[in-house]
Design an enzyme around this catalytic site. Structure first.
Site, PDB file in Angstrom:
ATOM      1  N   THR A 144       0.844  -1.113  -0.066  1.00 15.51           N
ATOM      2  CA  THR A 144       0.105  -0.026  -0.074  1.00 15.51           C
ATOM      3  C   THR A 144       0.695   1.458  -0.068  1.00 15.51           C
ATOM      4  O   THR A 144       0.457   2.452  -0.149  1.00 15.51           O
ATOM      5  CB  THR A 144      -0.865  -0.172   1.097  1.00 15.51           C
ATOM      6  OG1 THR A 144      -0.170   0.055   2.539  1.00 15.51           O
ATOM      7  CG2 THR A 144      -2.075  -1.158   1.278  1.00 15.51           C
ATOM      8  N   LYS A 145       2.302   1.024   0.044  1.00 14.52           N
ATOM      9  CA  LYS A 145       2.820   2.270   0.423  1.00 14.52           C
ATOM     10  C   LYS A 145       3.183   3.006  -1.063  1.00 14.52           C
ATOM     11  O   LYS A 145       2.881   2.650  -2.117  1.00 14.52           O
ATOM     12  CB  LYS A 145       4.305   1.807   0.856  1.00 14.52           C
ATOM     13  CG  LYS A 145       4.167   1.251   2.250  1.00 14.52           C
ATOM     14  CD  LYS A 145       3.413   2.182   3.212  1.00 14.52           C
ATOM     15  CE  LYS A 145       3.668   1.730   4.704  1.00 14.52           C
ATOM     16  NZ  LYS A 145       2.750   0.435   5.025  1.00 14.52           N
TER      17      LYS A 145
END
Length: 417
Positions: A197-198
């Protein structure tokens, strides 16, 4: 989007058939080709692409050393060990973080000590840190929540005065800057995350940066079984070399398959940040008049990494709790995140240390209200419009109506019946 709920009117323009996944990464053909190249080369584990990725991060941050690992959690764990922190020691951190920040303190046998956050930044409050320092305190772990840098001048001053180590949790903050310094060069050690998700993704993965060679050597050794040489050095065309186990290390290494993704994620990083700025601006403008609090503006002389776009719903103006709003957005086809339920309210920490509601009021205020919206360079304009429509619809509805069909079951340890 998923079918609209019966107690809420349909979205303007009608629902689509898609569900918008929270935090879906932007993966291009370049990443795919690089992974395929690794597969064809036969070199899948830690090797030349990990070394290349480390070099890119080292040069970008300006740190003396960058060491790739399989997670930010591994980076935090090894950073504590490198600083000699263990049983009987105390480490000050924030309760408004993911549990791994605190779990690693437990792993080394130390005691986590929480300092409340400041509003509206949601980051650890330097004044609260000072209140929590004891003779047993050995380190501070500030967390740059959502990508917003903590007040590192004040935290650094406190650390120097009390001879404490600073281990920065920068899981959200790759690309952030504080007063002309890249996050990754301020504390004694900094741990980054490249989770799926980064802003920069390797699937699973992390990195530690430091300017201290002793710490770098320790992490390199302990990150791969304590061996004197990794597989690349043992089996490459330079010739076979024996290894010796010099310490009881860990299996924390990053693979070339992961680094292959990270290399091209790095090359497209600035492009992705520009897209995030565009979406941030659109959200801010669209949500300005709704019963919520927008993310705090960045402090002067800082660069916000723009990892999470987190709103705080106004419970005084709504007739529904946060969990009802969360599930209503999900029913509208919008995947969201909760960053975070304060760590001291989770069963393990609550039971072990006797924490209770009211211990850290600012963290609890955020914990009860926070919702992170889809926010990724992958989002198309239609996706952004879908998020805006759904948020407007759900909050407008619950500003006027009680929930009808939506029943929320909370875990007992966190406040459920």
């Amino acid at each position: 989007m998923a079918k609209s709920r019966t107690d809420l009117p349909a979205l303007e323009g009608g629902p689509s058939s898609r569900f918008l996944v929270f935090g879906s990464p932007f993966i291009g053909q370049e990443e795919i080709d690089e992974v395929v190249d690794s597969l064809r080369s036969g070199w899948l584990g830690t090797g030349p692409k990990v070394a290349k990725f480390e070099g890119l991060v080292r040069d970008y941050t300006g740190a003396g050393f960058a060491l790739a690992l399989n997670s930010c959690t591994a980076g935090l764990h090894l950073s504590l060990l490198a600083c000699g922190i263990g049983r009987g020691d105390e480490v000050i951190t924030t309760p408004m973080t993911f549990a791994s920040t605190v779990n690693v303190i437990e792993h080394v046998g130390a005691k986590p000590v929480f300092a409340d956050i400041e509003l509206p930044s949601m980051n650890i409050d330097p004044k609260e840190i000072e209140k929590k320092i004891s003779k047993k305190t050995k380190a501070i772990i500030p967390v740059h929540l959502a990508g917003r840098p903590c007040r590192m001048d004040e935290i650094s001053s406190i650390a120097r005065k009390n001879k404490l180590k600073i281990i920065e949790d920068a899981a959200h903050a790759f690309g952030a800057e504080y007063k002309g310094k890249k996050i990754g060069t301020i504390g004694d050690l900094t741990a980054f995350s490249f989770y799926v998700t980064k802003n920069l993704v390797t699937g699973e993965g992390g990195m530690v940066t430091t300017n201290n060679k002793k710490y770098a050597d320790f992490i390199q050794l302990y990150g791969l079984h304590g061996m004197s040489s990794g597989a690349w050095k043992r089996y490459s065309d330079a010739g076979f070399r024996h290894y010796l186990v010099q310490a009881p290390g860990y299996k924390y290494n990053m693979m070339d398959l992961q680094a292959a993704i990270g290399i091209h994620q790095f090359y497209r990083f600035e492009e992705g940040q520009k897209r995030r700025k565009e979406i941030w601006k659109q959200y801010n403008e669209a949500f300005a008049d709704l019963p919520l609090t927008l993310p705090a503006d960045p402090q002067p002389e800082t660069v916000h990494a723009l990892h999470l776009y987190t709103i705080l719903i106004d419970l005084d103006k709504l007739k529904a709790e946060r969990e009802v709003v969360q599930q209503a957005l999900h029913a509208e086809g919008i995947g969201i995140g909760i960053h975070f339920i304060a760590v001291h309210l989770h069963p393990f920490y609550k039971n072990k240390y006797g924490f209770k509601k009211g211990d850290f009021p600012n963290a609890e205020y955020i914990s009860d209200r926070t919702i992170s919206l889809p926010f990724s360079a992958k989002l198309a304009d239609t996706d952004v419009r879908d998020v805006i429509r759904a948020v407007k619809k759900v909050l407008t509805y619950y500003a006027e109506n009680e929930p009808k069909h939506l029943k929320v079951h909370l875990p007992k340890a966190i406040g459920g019946a």
